[in-house]
Design an enzyme around this catalytic site. Structure first.
Site, mmCIF file in Angstrom:
data_model
loop_
_atom_site.group_PDB
_atom_site.id
_atom_site.type_symbol
_atom_site.label_atom_id
_atom_site.label_comp_id
_atom_site.label_asym_id
_atom_site.label_seq_id
_atom_site.Cartn_x
_atom_site.Cartn_y
_atom_site.Cartn_z
ATOM 1 N N HIS A 30 -4.363 -5.018 -6.040
ATOM 2 C CA HIS A 30 -3.822 -5.913 -4.996
ATOM 3 C C HIS A 30 -2.723 -6.845 -5.503
ATOM 4 O O HIS A 30 -2.374 -7.812 -4.821
ATOM 5 C CB HIS A 30 -4.939 -6.735 -4.327
ATOM 6 N N GLN A 51 -5.524 1.413 0.786
ATOM 7 C CA GLN A 51 -5.125 0.017 0.650
ATOM 8 C C GLN A 51 -3.939 -0.106 -0.295
ATOM 9 O O GLN A 51 -2.804 -0.130 0.134
ATOM 10 C CB GLN A 51 -6.307 -0.838 0.187
ATOM 11 N N ASP A 52 -4.168 -0.141 -1.607
ATOM 12 C CA ASP A 52 -3.020 -0.084 -2.512
ATOM 13 C C ASP A 52 -3.238 1.044 -3.511
ATOM 14 O O ASP A 52 -4.336 1.591 -3.611
ATOM 15 C CB ASP A 52 -2.724 -1.440 -3.176
ATOM 16 N N PRO A 53 -2.199 1.435 -4.244
ATOM 17 C CA PRO A 53 -2.318 2.600 -5.122
ATOM 18 C C PRO A 53 -3.335 2.374 -6.243
ATOM 19 O O PRO A 53 -3.640 1.236 -6.619
ATOM 20 C CB PRO A 53 -0.902 2.751 -5.703
ATOM 21 N N VAL A 60 -0.151 -0.792 1.116
ATOM 22 C CA VAL A 60 0.710 -1.403 0.099
ATOM 23 C C VAL A 60 1.131 -0.266 -0.827
ATOM 24 O O VAL A 60 0.291 0.506 -1.276
ATOM 25 C CB VAL A 60 -0.053 -2.497 -0.679
#
EC number: 3.2.2.27
Length: 229
Positions: free
Chosen positions: A134, A63-65, A125
């Site tokens: 997020h 999803q995101d880092p 992302v």
């Protein structure tokens, strides 16, 4: 289907799009204003650096880092050497221990050796503010990574997509199931791993699929670069 095209070839136009320029500008502005953004600028596009388009055999979507100090380095789920594997990765290792004969859980969480074998470790992302999950979800990165997924769908054939959790599974709409192999399971995070990630057998099924289609299976034991030289 093999392709001689590179990421540079197929993404050059996308990188000229106003939304993408705005995304980079916003991230650069945050860094310049003193906000800590992960991963470091030089690592943001590492997924593409380590796994060229023509080499992609498997896609694992994140999803995101990671948003903790020193963790994120541009490969989904992976952390730098010397950083303890986060809970989701620990659960991935547990599933590997249960499903891949001979898998020994390493003390590190650095997955570059997967990427070098054709496993694209792609976050949807590509940046995040320190400590704020997020926080960059609406900057335009998903438009870019949706394009990346569609390009893999278009230019490659027989890629295994591992879609864990509802966020990743929504991306299945971009992928032609007649051209590629899609495997879905709950996310490996501690919140959901017991709902069906454990026992999903995705790592073994991936290798089975690759071997059935004349591809070399993935060695899922992560190896630090110095160990593999």
């Amino acid at each position: 289907m093999a392709t001689e095209l590179t990421w540079h070839d197929v993404l050059a136009d996308e990188k000229q799009q106003p939304y993408f320029i705005n995304t980079l500008h916003t991230v650069a502005g945050e860094r310049q204003s003193g906000i800590t953004v992960y991963p470091p600028q030089k690592d943001v596009f590492n997924a593409f650096r380590f796994t060229e388009l023509g080499d992609v055999k498997v896609v694992i979507l994140g999803q995101d880092p990671y948003h903790g100090p020193g963790q994120a380095h541009g490969l989904a789920f992976s952390v730098r050497p010397g950083i303890a594997p986060p809970p989701s990765l620990v659960n991935m290792y547990k599933e590997l221990e249960a499903s891949i004969p001979g898998f020994v859980r390493p003390p590190h969480g650095y997955l570059e050796s997967w990427a070098r074998q054709g496993v694209l470790l792609l976050n949807t992302v590509l940046t995040v503010r320190a400590g704020q999950a997020h926080s960059h979800a609406s900057l335009g990165w998903e438009t870019f990574t949706d394009k990346v997924i569609s390009l893999i769908n278009q230019y490659r054939e027989g890629v295994v997509f591992l879609l864990w959790g509802s966020h990743a599974q929504k991306k299945g709409a971009i992928i032609d199931p007649l051209r590629h192999h899609i495997l879905k399971a709950p996310h490996p995070s501690p919140l959901s791993a017991h709902r069906g990630f454990f026992g999903c057998n995705h790592f073994a099924l991936t290798n089975q699929w690759l071997e059935q289609h004349g591809e070399k299976p993935i060695d899922w034991t992560p190896v630090l670069p110095a160990e593999s030289e």
